[in-house]
Design a protein around this motif. Structure first.
Motif, PDB file in Angstrom:
ATOM      1  N   ALA A   1      92.676  57.203   3.297  1.00 11.53           N
ATOM      2  CA  ALA A   1      94.109  57.233   3.193  1.00 11.53           C
ATOM      3  C   ALA A   1      94.748  58.087   2.176  1.00 11.53           C
ATOM      4  O   ALA A   1      96.011  58.470   2.480  1.00 11.53           O
TER       5      ALA A   1
ATOM      6  N   ASP B   1      86.756  51.037   8.236  1.00 11.21           N
ATOM      7  CA  ASP B   1      87.880  50.894   9.185  1.00 11.21           C
ATOM      8  C   ASP B   1      88.726  51.996   9.383  1.00 11.21           C
ATOM      9  O   ASP B   1      88.971  52.943   8.625  1.00 11.21           O
ATOM     10  N   GLY B   2      89.437  52.389  10.485  1.00  9.37           N
ATOM     11  CA  GLY B   2      90.163  53.111  10.840  1.00  9.37           C
ATOM     12  C   GLY B   2      90.461  53.666  12.211  1.00  9.37           C
ATOM     13  O   GLY B   2      90.307  52.886  13.225  1.00  9.37           O
TER      14      GLY B   2
ATOM     15  N   ARG C   1      90.488  54.052   6.287  1.00  8.79           N
ATOM     16  CA  ARG C   1      91.000  53.272   5.182  1.00  8.79           C
ATOM     17  C   ARG C   1      90.531  53.756   3.762  1.00  8.79           C
ATOM     18  O   ARG C   1      91.175  54.190   2.794  1.00  8.79           O
ATOM     19  N   GLN C   2      89.127  53.853   3.711  1.00 10.30           N
ATOM     20  CA  GLN C   2      88.465  54.289   2.556  1.00 10.30           C
ATOM     21  C   GLN C   2      87.505  55.196   3.181  1.00 10.30           C
ATOM     22  O   GLN C   2      86.688  54.607   3.962  1.00 10.30           O
TER      23      GLN C   2
END
Length: 87
Positions: free
Chosen positions: A12, A67-68, A82-83
């Motif tokens: 992000a 996640d993503g 996200r990370q």
């Protein structure tokens, strides 16, 4: 030899890795997927797990992503998490 993939793995708030590759393997919410040159366009939701990028020279870069999504179009693979960090 097929044209290499152009790959970007980003979190992000920063770029984790980018370069040329022959293959990308990632975990999506529907299971593990492998991407090679010539892959059909795709947009998939990432699940938490490893993203493995096999570079043109054969060495492997591994990132842990939380996640993503993963996008594939015109031999360009973009992983946005996200990370994410290299392991």
């Amino acid at each position: 030899m097929a044209s290499p993939l152009k790959v970007s793995v980003v979190a992000a708030d920063h770029e984790v890795w980018s370069g040329e590759a022959t293959m990308v393997v990632a975990r999506t919410v529907e299971g593990q997927i492998g991407i090679l040159a010539g892959h059909e366009p795709l947009l998939a939701m990432l699940a938490t797990g490893e993203v493995r990028v096999t570079q043109v020279g054969g060495s492997v870069v591994t990132a842990q992503a939380d996640d993503g999504f993963l996008s594939v179009e015109n031999d360009t693979v973009t992983v946005v998490a996200r990370q994410a960090e290299l392991v």
